[in-house]
Design an enzyme around this catalytic site. Structure first.
Site, PDB file in Angstrom:
ATOM      1  N   HIS A   1      -1.844  -5.375   1.456  1.00  0.00           N
ATOM      2  CA  HIS A   1      -3.110  -6.077   1.197  1.00  0.00           C
ATOM      3  C   HIS A   1      -2.789  -7.486   0.733  1.00  0.00           C
ATOM      4  O   HIS A   1      -1.841  -7.685  -0.025  1.00  0.00           O
ATOM      5  CB  HIS A   1      -3.903  -5.376   0.082  1.00  0.00           C
ATOM      6  CG  HIS A   1      -4.953  -6.284  -0.507  1.00  0.00           C
ATOM      7  ND1 HIS A   1      -6.179  -6.469   0.081  1.00  0.00           N
ATOM      8  CD2 HIS A   1      -4.919  -7.124  -1.574  1.00  0.00           C
ATOM      9  CE1 HIS A   1      -6.875  -7.359  -0.622  1.00  0.00           C
ATOM     10  NE2 HIS A   1      -6.126  -7.776  -1.631  1.00  0.00           N
TER      11      HIS A   1
ATOM     12  N   ASN B   1      -1.933  -0.007   7.051  1.00  0.00           N
ATOM     13  CA  ASN B   1      -1.435  -1.322   7.475  1.00  0.00           C
ATOM     14  C   ASN B   1      -0.547  -2.018   6.449  1.00  0.00           C
ATOM     15  O   ASN B   1      -0.461  -3.240   6.399  1.00  0.00           O
ATOM     16  CB  ASN B   1      -2.595  -2.205   7.950  1.00  0.00           C
ATOM     17  CG  ASN B   1      -3.630  -2.441   6.876  1.00  0.00           C
ATOM     18  OD1 ASN B   1      -3.472  -1.983   5.750  1.00  0.00           O
ATOM     19  ND2 ASN B   1      -4.671  -3.177   7.212  1.00  0.00           N
TER      20      ASN B   1
ATOM     21  N   TYR C   1     -12.303  -2.672  -3.487  1.00  0.00           N
ATOM     22  CA  TYR C   1     -12.894  -2.667  -2.137  1.00  0.00           C
ATOM     23  C   TYR C   1     -14.419  -2.771  -2.149  1.00  0.00           C
ATOM     24  O   TYR C   1     -15.063  -2.430  -1.155  1.00  0.00           O
ATOM     25  CB  TYR C   1     -12.446  -1.410  -1.379  1.00  0.00           C
ATOM     26  CG  TYR C   1     -11.005  -1.485  -0.918  1.00  0.00           C
ATOM     27  CD1 TYR C   1     -10.593  -2.455   0.006  1.00  0.00           C
ATOM     28  CD2 TYR C   1     -10.047  -0.591  -1.399  1.00  0.00           C
ATOM     29  CE1 TYR C   1      -9.273  -2.542   0.421  1.00  0.00           C
ATOM     30  CE2 TYR C   1      -8.718  -0.665  -0.972  1.00  0.00           C
ATOM     31  CZ  TYR C   1      -8.339  -1.645  -0.066  1.00  0.00           C
ATOM     32  OH  TYR C   1      -7.033  -1.728   0.356  1.00  0.00           O
TER      33      TYR C   1
ATOM     34  N   GLU D   1      -8.864 -10.692  -7.802  1.00  0.00           N
ATOM     35  CA  GLU D   1      -7.958  -9.554  -7.653  1.00  0.00           C
ATOM     36  C   GLU D   1      -6.805  -9.617  -8.663  1.00  0.00           C
ATOM     37  O   GLU D   1      -6.408  -8.588  -9.210  1.00  0.00           O
ATOM     38  CB  GLU D   1      -7.447  -9.489  -6.210  1.00  0.00           C
ATOM     39  CG  GLU D   1      -8.580  -9.116  -5.257  1.00  0.00           C
ATOM     40  CD  GLU D   1      -8.288  -9.375  -3.783  1.00  0.00           C
ATOM     41  OE1 GLU D   1      -7.161  -9.804  -3.438  1.00  0.00           O
ATOM     42  OE2 GLU D   1      -9.204  -9.140  -2.966  1.00  0.00           O
TER      43      GLU D   1
ATOM     44  N   LYS E   1       0.833  -1.196   0.000  1.00  0.00           N
ATOM     45  CA  LYS E   1       0.000   0.000   0.000  1.00  0.00           C
ATOM     46  C   LYS E   1       0.880   1.263   0.000  1.00  0.00           C
ATOM     47  O   LYS E   1       2.100   1.183   0.240  1.00  0.00           O
ATOM     48  CB  LYS E   1      -0.930  -0.046   1.217  1.00  0.00           C
ATOM     49  CG  LYS E   1      -1.932  -1.218   1.154  1.00  0.00           C
ATOM     50  CD  LYS E   1      -2.873  -1.199   2.349  1.00  0.00           C
ATOM     51  CE  LYS E   1      -3.878  -2.352   2.270  1.00  0.00           C
ATOM     52  NZ  LYS E   1      -4.836  -2.327   3.404  1.00  0.00           N
TER      53      LYS E   1
END
Ligand code: GTP
Ligand code: MG
Length: 149
Positions: free
Chosen positions: A115, A112, A49, A126, A9
């Protein structure tokens, strides 16, 4: 062989954690079969998402993922989906084992670091969102005979 989609990310790139995190998966023995640095647009972010649409964190999460480049990757290996999730640690780094990626390198659920697909089905979805079939490579990796029979 099983594949998963992992994405570093924006915080991972901005904080200089790319090598650190990729290195963990390399050292584990997984095989990197797809890799690119990209800027995610709104359409892709919302599609990625979509399971969270309607939740309070949806829009901030979409905004965040578009805010700076990300590293999109496909990794291959036995049980790679579940093992990568274990290596990442809990979604909220505050609850993540300190030996995990999120436990070692992050503090906040909205930053965080990484992913990872949560199932084999999510991985297929994905991977096809982020990669064309020709961008996933097939090759023999040196030392494979030292990782399993
Ligand atoms: P990903 O691998 O990023 O999909 O994480 P995950 O599968 O562990 O979590 P989930 O799919 O439930 O949520 C996707 C992302 O939305 C998380 O990684 C967080 O960055 C963010 N997120 C999830 N829940 C919350 C929340 O309660 N608050 C905030 N601010 N962000 C959240
Ligand atoms: Mg998820």
């Amino acid at each position: 062989m099983e594949r998963t989609f992992l994405m570093l990310k924006p915080d991972a790139i901005q904080r200089g954690l790319v090598g650190e995190v990729i290195g963990r998966f390399e050292k584990k023995g997984f095989k990197l079969v797809g890799l690119k640095l990209i800027q995610v647009d709104r359409a892709l972010a919302e599609e990625h998402y979509k399971e969270h649409k309607g939740k309070g964190f949806f829009e901030p999460t979409v905004q965040y993922i578009m805010s700076s480049p990300v590293v999109a990757m496909v990794w291959e290996g036995k049980n790679v989906v579940a093992i990568a999730r274990e290596m990442m640690g809990a979604t909220n780094p505050a609850n993540a084992n300190p030996g995990s990626i999120r436990g070692a390198y992050a503090m906040d659920i909205s930053r965080n670091v990484i992913h990872g697909s949560d199932s084999v089905e999510s991985a297929e979805r994905e991977i096809s969102l982020y990669f064309k079939p020709a961008e996933i490579l097939h090759y023999a990796k040196a030392g494979e005979e030292w990782l399993s029979e």
